[in-house]
Design a protein around this motif. Structure first.
Motif, PDB file in Angstrom:
ATOM      1  N   SER A 181     -24.868   8.511  -3.634  1.00 33.03           N
ATOM      2  CA  SER A 181     -24.786   8.115  -5.035  1.00 33.03           C
ATOM      3  C   SER A 181     -24.000   6.820  -5.124  1.00 33.03           C
ATOM      4  N   THR A 182     -24.579   5.816  -5.786  1.00 34.95           N
ATOM      5  CA  THR A 182     -23.940   4.517  -5.967  1.00 34.95           C
ATOM      6  C   THR A 182     -23.872   4.198  -7.454  1.00 34.95           C
ATOM      7  N   SER A 183     -22.688   3.839  -7.932  1.00 30.61           N
ATOM      8  CA  SER A 183     -22.519   3.503  -9.348  1.00 30.61           C
ATOM      9  C   SER A 183     -21.691   2.241  -9.492  1.00 30.61           C
ATOM     10  N   VAL A 184     -22.041   1.438 -10.496  1.00 35.01           N
ATOM     11  CA  VAL A 184     -21.351   0.187 -10.803  1.00 35.01           C
ATOM     12  C   VAL A 184     -21.114   0.127 -12.307  1.00 35.01           C
ATOM     13  N   ILE A 185     -19.898  -0.230 -12.697  1.00 30.78           N
ATOM     14  CA  ILE A 185     -19.552  -0.416 -14.106  1.00 30.78           C
ATOM     15  C   ILE A 185     -18.928  -1.796 -14.275  1.00 30.78           C
ATOM     16  N   LEU A 186     -19.476  -2.571 -15.209  1.00 32.05           N
ATOM     17  CA  LEU A 186     -18.943  -3.882 -15.561  1.00 32.05           C
ATOM     18  C   LEU A 186     -18.715  -3.931 -17.063  1.00 32.05           C
ATOM     19  N   GLY A 187     -17.658  -4.605 -17.482  1.00 30.84           N
ATOM     20  CA  GLY A 187     -17.394  -4.706 -18.905  1.00 30.84           C
ATOM     21  C   GLY A 187     -16.343  -5.745 -19.216  1.00 30.84           C
ATOM     22  N   ASN A 188     -16.290  -6.137 -20.507  1.00 33.38           N
ATOM     23  CA  ASN A 188     -15.305  -7.124 -20.929  1.00 33.38           C
ATOM     24  C   ASN A 188     -15.201  -7.087 -22.447  1.00 33.38           C
ATOM     25  N   LYS A 189     -14.100  -7.638 -22.947  1.00 34.29           N
ATOM     26  CA  LYS A 189     -13.886  -7.794 -24.391  1.00 34.29           C
ATOM     27  C   LYS A 189     -13.473  -9.232 -24.652  1.00 34.29           C
ATOM     28  N   GLN A 190     -14.222  -9.887 -25.533  1.00 34.88           N
ATOM     29  CA  GLN A 190     -13.961 -11.269 -25.897  1.00 34.88           C
ATOM     30  C   GLN A 190     -13.871 -11.366 -27.408  1.00 34.88           C
ATOM     31  N   GLY A 191     -12.666 -11.448 -27.915  1.00 35.79           N
ATOM     32  CA  GLY A 191     -12.466 -11.458 -29.355  1.00 35.79           C
ATOM     33  C   GLY A 191     -12.855 -10.125 -29.968  1.00 35.79           C
ATOM     34  N   ASP A 192     -13.774 -10.180 -30.919  1.00 37.31           N
ATOM     35  CA  ASP A 192     -14.224  -8.954 -31.589  1.00 37.31           C
ATOM     36  C   ASP A 192     -15.429  -8.312 -30.906  1.00 37.31           C
ATOM     37  N   PHE A 193     -15.925  -8.950 -29.832  1.00 36.62           N
ATOM     38  CA  PHE A 193     -17.126  -8.446 -29.158  1.00 36.62           C
ATOM     39  C   PHE A 193     -16.740  -7.820 -27.819  1.00 36.62           C
ATOM     40  N   ALA A 194     -17.274  -6.633 -27.549  1.00 37.89           N
ATOM     41  CA  ALA A 194     -17.032  -5.939 -26.285  1.00 37.89           C
ATOM     42  C   ALA A 194     -18.358  -5.426 -25.741  1.00 37.89           C
ATOM     43  N   TRP A 195     -18.469  -5.353 -24.426  1.00 38.13           N
ATOM     44  CA  TRP A 195     -19.692  -4.847 -23.796  1.00 38.13           C
ATOM     45  C   TRP A 195     -19.339  -4.079 -22.531  1.00 38.13           C
ATOM     46  N   ARG A 196     -20.252  -3.172 -22.163  1.00 39.26           N
ATOM     47  CA  ARG A 196     -20.085  -2.388 -20.949  1.00 39.26           C
ATOM     48  C   ARG A 196     -21.461  -2.059 -20.376  1.00 39.26           C
ATOM     49  N   LEU A 197     -21.644  -2.391 -19.102  1.00 39.68           N
ATOM     50  CA  LEU A 197     -22.909  -2.120 -18.402  1.00 39.68           C
ATOM     51  C   LEU A 197     -22.631  -1.167 -17.255  1.00 39.68           C
ATOM     52  N   SER A 198     -23.381  -0.080 -17.203  1.00 41.54           N
ATOM     53  CA  SER A 198     -23.233   0.888 -16.120  1.00 41.54           C
ATOM     54  C   SER A 198     -24.576   1.088 -15.435  1.00 41.54           C
ATOM     55  N   LEU A 199     -24.553   1.100 -14.100  1.00 40.14           N
ATOM     56  CA  LEU A 199     -25.742   1.288 -13.272  1.00 40.14           C
ATOM     57  C   LEU A 199     -25.472   2.413 -12.292  1.00 40.14           C
ATOM     58  N   ASN A 200     -26.488   3.231 -12.036  1.00 37.78           N
ATOM     59  CA  ASN A 200     -26.313   4.357 -11.124  1.00 37.78           C
ATOM     60  C   ASN A 200     -27.601   4.590 -10.338  1.00 37.78           C
ATOM     61  N   HIS A 201     -27.449   4.815  -9.029  1.00 31.30           N
ATOM     62  CA  HIS A 201     -28.590   5.102  -8.156  1.00 31.30           C
ATOM     63  C   HIS A 201     -28.253   6.319  -7.306  1.00 31.30           C
ATOM     64  N   GLU A 202     -29.170   7.279  -7.267  1.00 31.21           N
ATOM     65  CA  GLU A 202     -28.967   8.500  -6.483  1.00 31.21           C
ATOM     66  C   GLU A 202     -30.185   8.763  -5.612  1.00 31.21           C
ATOM     67  N   ASP A 203     -29.915   9.243  -4.395  1.00 33.83           N
ATOM     68  CA  ASP A 203     -30.962   9.565  -3.431  1.00 33.83           C
ATOM     69  C   ASP A 203     -30.545  10.856  -2.730  1.00 33.83           C
ATOM     70  N   ALA A 204     -31.345  11.901  -2.876  1.00 37.03           N
ATOM     71  CA  ALA A 204     -30.932  13.213  -2.369  1.00 37.03           C
ATOM     72  C   ALA A 204     -32.072  13.907  -1.651  1.00 37.03           C
ATOM     73  N   HIS A 205     -31.725  14.593  -0.560  1.00 35.16           N
ATOM     74  CA  HIS A 205     -32.666  15.417   0.204  1.00 35.16           C
ATOM     75  C   HIS A 205     -32.138  16.850   0.254  1.00 35.16           C
ATOM     76  N   SER A 206     -33.030  17.790   0.083  1.00 34.91           N
ATOM     77  CA  SER A 206     -32.630  19.193   0.162  1.00 34.91           C
ATOM     78  C   SER A 206     -33.111  19.809   1.465  1.00 34.91           C
ATOM     79  N   GLN A 207     -32.448  20.860   1.884  1.00 35.23           N
ATOM     80  CA  GLN A 207     -32.923  21.665   2.994  1.00 35.23           C
ATOM     81  C   GLN A 207     -34.110  22.501   2.529  1.00 35.23           C
TER      82      GLN A 207
END
Length: 280
Positions: free
Chosen positions: A53-79
Motif C-alpha cells: 500500500s502506497t499513499s501520498v498526501i500533499l497540501g498547503n494554505k495560502q491566505g484564505d485558500f487551502a487545498w489537500r491532495l491525497s493519492l493511494n495505491h494498493e496491490d494485494a494477493h490472497s492465498q
C-alpha cells in the motif's frame, strides 16, 4: 430502519461515525509505504503472496485558500481460499505423483485437484479537497474523488498424472474464477460557519456515481483452467448506480459556551438509484 433525525438519514441504522478531515495550515507532504508477504504451503500449493500500500498526501494554505491532495495505491494477493476435490480415482500404478492423495473430511479417500479462489486486487484512489474562507466566519469547501479497482480470482490446477485428473475441473465460478472492473466518482460542496460561536450552521450536498462496475465470469473451467469455447460466460454491470445527499443543519448553544445544552435542527434529503444488468 434508523432514527430519521435531522442530523442523520433514515438508513443510519445502529451506530453513526462522523469523520472530520482537517485542512492544512501550512505546506504539508506525507508519504507512507506499507507491505507484507506470506508463505503459504498446503497440498499442491507452495507460493509467496505479497501485499503493498502506497499513499501520498500533499497540501498547503495560502491566505484564505487551502487545498489537500491525497493519492493511494494498493496491490494485494490472497492465498487459496478453497480447493477442488474428487472422491474418486486412484494413483496410477499405485504411485502418488504430482500431488498427494488426502482423505477428505468425513468422506472416502480422494484427491485435491487444485486450488481455487486466488484473488488479486489492485485499486487506486485520488481525492482533492479545496476550501476558501469568504470571511473569518464562513468557509466554502469542494471535494472531488475517484476510485478505480480491478479484482480477478483464478484457479491453480495441480500437476501430476492420476486417474482423477481425467475428470473435468469445474468450479463454482462466481467465487473461484472471475474478473471485476470498478470506477466510482464522488463530488461534494459545503458551506458552513467556522469558529466557536453560539449559533453555527452548515449546508452540504454530495453525489456518488458508479461509472463502471462490471463483473465477468465463466460458467465452468476445463481441466487446464481455461474457459471452454462451447460454454457461455456471464457479465453483470452496475453502471449508473449512485446516490445524492443534501443536508442543512443548525446548532445553537443554549447559554453560550458556559451552557450544558445544544439544540440541533435541520433537514435531510437523499436519492438512491440501483441500476443492474446481466448478460449471458
Amino acid at each position: 430502519y434508523g432514527p430519521y433525525s435531522a442530523a442523520y438519514s433514515g438508513n443510519s441504522e445502529g451506530a453513526v461515525v462522523n469523520f472530520a478531515t482537517a485542512m492544512p495550515t501550512k505546506f504539508t507532504a506525507v508519504v507512507n509505504e506499507t507491505g507484507s508477504a506470506q508463505q503459504f504451503k498446503l497440498f499442491g500449493t507452495d507460493s509467496s503472496y505479497a501485499n503493498s500500500s502506497t499513499s501520498v498526501i500533499l497540501g498547503n494554505k495560502q491566505g484564505d485558500f487551502a487545498w489537500r491532495l491525497s493519492l493511494n495505491h494498493e496491490d494485494a494477493h490472497s492465498q487459496p481460499r478453497g480447493y477442488q476435490t474428487s472422491t474418486t480415482g486412484t494413483a496410477v500404478n499405485g504411485a502418488q505423483t504430482g500431488y498427494k492423495y488426502q482423505a477428505n473430511t468425513g468422506g472416502a479417500v480422494g484427491s485435491y485437484l487444485g486450488a481455487t479462489n486466488l484473488i488479486h486486487g489492485v485499486s487506486d484512489n485520488a481525492n482533492l479537497k479545496m476550501s476558501y474562507d469568504f470571511d473569518p466566519d464562513t468557509r466554502f469547501t469542494i471535494t472531488s474523488g475517484v476510485w478505480t479497482g480491478k479484482t480477478d480470482a483464478g484457479v491453480q490446477v495441480f500437476n501430476g498424472t492420476t486417474a482423477a485428473q481425467t475428470q473435468g475441473f469445474n468450479t463454482a465460478t462466481t467465487s473461484s474464477a472471475f474478473t471485476q472492473y470498478q470506477q466510482n466518482y464522488m463530488n461534494g460542496v459545503s458551506l458552513k460557519t467556522i469558529g466557536d460561536k453560539d449559533f453555527t450552521w452548515e449546508a452540504n450536498v454530495s453525489n456518488f456515481f458508479t461509472d463502471m462496475n462490471a463483473q465477468r465470469w465463466s460458467n465452468s473451467l476445463s481441466s487446464d483452467g481455461q474457459m471452454p469455447s462451447n460454454v457461455a460466460g456471464s457479465v453483470a454491470d452496475y453502471k449508473g448506480t449512485g446516490w445524492t445527499n443534501a443536508d442543512l443543519r443548525g446548532n445553537y448553544k443554549i447559554g453560550g459556551n458556559e451552557g450544558s445544552h445544544l439544540l440541533s435542527f435541520g433537514a435531510h434529503y437523499d436519492y438512491n438509484r440501483l441500476n443492474f444488468e446481466q448478460f449471458r
